[in-house]
Motif scaffolding. Structure first.
Motif: not given
Length: 538
Positions: A143-159
Motif C-alpha cells: 500500500p502507498l503511504t506517507g506524503d505520496l498517499a496524502a497527496g493522492i488523496r488531495t488530488l482525487n478530490t480535485g477536478t
C-alpha cells in the motif's frame, strides 16, 4: 513451447493481456537482447508525449503537473516532462521521495539543468491544467503511504484531469485492487501490453479511459512468456468480425443459415422474451422459433411477425409449465433458455439442459442451474454450452471459484474449465472464458448498456450467431466464437448509441434495433482500413 505466431497473430502482441510478472519477463528479455533501458524509456516517453500533445494541446492545457516516482515509471514521467517543456508547456514536478533510481536521477538532474520547476507540496498541482501520474506502475505490491498517499488523496478530490502512465499509482497490476489508495485517473496509458489488473471491473473507477501505447514488443520476447497456455486477449474488431457468419453463400436459404429456438418469457416478464427475440432476429439467423406461455402467444406474434411463435402450457403464475408433447429437439441448431422464465419454469429448464442441443443459458436458466451441481451437469453435456451470468449469478453458480480466484476473470476461467463450457461474465469489462483456457476481455464497452433488457438482447444475439455457425460445423469453440462476435457487436452498438444520445439514451429496444446499422458501419470501417493498409504496402 507454443508454435511460432502466424500472420494473424502479428496483431496478438497488441491484444495480449499479461500479468506483472509476465511483463517483467518480457522486458528482461528485451534488455538481455541488447535494448538499452534508457533507449526504451526514450521510445516509450516519446509515444506518451505525442499522445499528450494530441489530446491535451498546449493552447488549452499549458500548465502540466507531473508526479515523479522513485523508479522507472518516474523516469518515464521525467522524459515526458522534458519533451513537453521543449514544446512550450509549463512544467511543475512533484517528487515526494528522497531517493530515486539512477536513471531516474539522471533525468531529474537534466530537468534541473533545463530549469523545470519543482514543488515539495502537492497543493500547487491543483493549479495545473493537467496532471501526469508517473508515481508507481508495474508490480506495486504494498500500500502507498506517507506524503505520496496524502497527496493522492488531495488530488482525487480535485477536478484536474489526470493521465496515469502504465497504471494509476496504487493499483495492483494483476488484480485491479486498490492498495490503500490509488490515483483516480481520467486516462491510463498502458505501456507495451495490456495489464490484467486494468481489465478488472473493480479497477474501472480508477483507470478512467484506458489506452494501449504499444512499443513494438518482439514476438521472440513474448513467446517464451506465454509457454503452452493460450494467452488472455482483448477483443478487437478484427477478431470479432472474423468470427461472424459472413460472407454468406450466394445460394443460402433460411434452412441453411441456422434455426434457433428461444424459450423465454412469463406473464410477469413478457418483455424479456421480446428483447431476446429481437436480438436473435438482428443476428441474421435464418429461422427463429420462440416458445412462450400460451397467454402471451398472440401478443408476441403481433410484435414479432418474423418468428414462429409456439404457445406452451403454463403454470398458475404464468410461467411455462412444459414443452408441447413429442418435442423434436433435432429441428434446432441452437437453443437459448432463461430470459424472463421465473423459477416456476424449472421443469422446462431441466429438459433443456438434458437435451443434446448447443445451449445458451441466461437469467432464470442460470438460477435453476445454480441449485444443484452446475459443474457436474454441464461437464457431462454432449453439446457446447454457453452461460451469460452477471456477477451475482456467477457467484451463485460457482461460489468456490469466486472465493479462491484472485480476480473475477480468473474465477470465470476456472469455472469454464471445470464445467467444460464457455462463460460470458458480464460487466464493465466483460470477460469471456472457454473450457480450453482461452480468456478474452471486452475493453471497449459503455455504461449506456447498464439498462434492464440489455442482457436479454445479448442472449438472443449470441444464440442467433451460434445458430448460423452450427450448420457449418458444431465445434468445441463454436460458442466461444459466437460469444466473441456477439459481445463485441453488442458493445459497439451501445457505444454508438451513447455517442448520439448520451449514456442515458440506450434502452434495450433501441439497442436491438440499431444492431444491424452499427455492424454495417463497423464492416465499412474495417474494409476502409484494409484498403488503406494494402495501398500503403503496395
Amino acid at each position: 513451447m507454443m508454435p511460432p505466431l502466424g500472420n494473424e497473430e502479428l496483431k496478438l502482441a497488441t491484444s495480449v493481456v499479461v500479468t506483472a510478472q509476465q511483463m517483467q519477463a518480457v522486458e528482461a528479455a528485451i534488455f538481455a537482447a541488447g535494448m538499452p533501458i534508457a533507449a526504451l524509456m526514450e521510445k516509450v516517453a516519446g509515444k506518451i508525449t505525442r499522445w499528450i500533445v494530441q489530446h491535451f494541446p498546449r493552447d488549452r492545457t499549458p500548465r502540466v503537473g507531473i508526479i515523479v516516482g522513485p523508479g522507472h515509471n518516474g523516469g518515464d514521467a521525467l522524459v515526458v516532462a522534458r519533451e513537453l517543456h521543449h514544446r512550450g508547456y509549463q512544467i511543475l514536478l512533484w517528487c515526494p521521495f528522497d531517493h530515486v533510481k539512477d536513471l531516474t536521477s539522471q533525468h531529474q538532474a537534466y530537468g534541473d539543468y533545463l530549469g523545470l520547476r519543482s514543488t515539495r507540496t502537492v497543493d500547487e498541482l491543483s493549479c495545473c491544467d493537467l496532471i501526469i501520474d508517473g508515481g508507481f506502475g508495474l508490480g506495486l505490491a504494498r500500500p502507498l503511504t506517507g506524503d505520496l498517499a496524502a497527496g493522492i488523496r488531495t488530488l482525487n478530490t480535485g477536478t484536474v484531469p489526470v493521465v496515469s502512465i502504465d497504471l494509476p499509482s496504487g493499483l495492483d497490476s494483476n488484480t485491479g485492487e486498490v492498495l490503500g489508495i490509488a490515483v483516480q485517473a481520467t486516462h491510463t496509458l498502458c505501456l507495451g501490453l495490456w495489464k490484467l489488473g486494468l481489465l478488472q471491473d473493480r479497477a474501472q473507477p480508477w483507470v478512467g479511459q484506458c489506452h494501449l501505447i504499444p512499443f513494438d514488443v518482439p514476438l521472440t520476447a513474448l513467446q517464451p512468456v506465454l509457454l503452452d497456455q493460450p494467452p488472455p486477449c482483448c477483443l478487437t474488431a478484427t477478431a470479432a468480425i472474423a468470427r461472424l457468419p459472413l460472407p454468406r453463400s450466394p445460394i443460402a436459404h433460411k434452412y441453411t443459415v441456422g434455426h434457433a429456438l428461444l424459450i423465454a418469457g412469463s406473464r410477469q416478464y413478457a418483455g424479456a422474451a421480446l428483447l431476446a427475440a429481437q436480438g436473435a432476429i438482428a443476428s441474421g439467423v435464418g429461422m427463429l422459433t420462440i416458445v412462450v406461455p400460451e397467454s402471451l402467444r398472440l401478443m408476441v406474434v403481433s410484435h414479432l411477425p418474423d418468428a414462429l411463435v409456439i404457445g406452451a402450457a403454463e403454470t398458475p403464475s404464468g410461467a411455462i409449465a412444459a414443452l408441447p408433447a413429442e418435442w423434436d429437439w433435432d429441428r434446432y441448431d441452437v437453443v437459448a433458455c432463461g430470459p424472463g422464465l421465473t423459477a416456476d419454469a424449472a421443469t422446462v429448464v431441466d429438459a433443456v439442459v438434458q437435451s443434446d442441443r448447443p445451449l445458451v443459458l441466461d437469467a432464470d436458466g442460470l438460477n435453476y442451474l445454480a441449485q444443484d451441481d452446475p459443474e457436474g451437469r454441464l461437464s457431462t453435456r454432449s453439446a457446447p454450452t454457453l452461460l451469460t451470468p452477471h456477477v451475482g449469478e456467477f457467484r451463485r453458480l460457482f461460489p468456490q471459484h469466486w472465493q479462491t480466484a484472485e480476480s473475477p476473470s480468473g474465477a470465470a476461467s476456472q469455472a469454464a474449465i471445470a464445467a467444460n463450457c464457455t462463460i460470458v461474465l458480464k460487466g464493465a469489462m466483460s470477460a469471456i472464458a472457454h473450457a480450453d483456457g482461452q480468456l478474452w476481455f471486452n475493453t471497449a464497452s459503455s455504461p449506456a448498456l447498464a439498462r434492464g433488457g440489455s442482457g436479454d438482447v445479448l442472449t438472443g444475439l449470441v444464440m442467433g450467431i451460434a445458430a448460423q455457425l452450427a450448420p457449418i460445423a458444431v465445434t468445441d469453440t463454436m460458442m466461444l466464437d459466437a460469444a466473441i462476435a456477439a459481445v463485441w457487436w453488442h458493445a459497439q452498438t451501445g457505444r454508438a448509441i451513447a455517442a448520439q444520445n448520451t449514456d442515458l439514451g440506450c434502452p434495450a429496444s433501441r439497442l436491438a434495433q440499431q444492431l444491424p446499422r452499427v455492424l454495417a458501419q463497423q464492416l465499412n470501417r474495417a474494409h476502409a482500413s484494409r484498403s488503406q493498409a494494402e495501398s500503403v504496402s503496395g
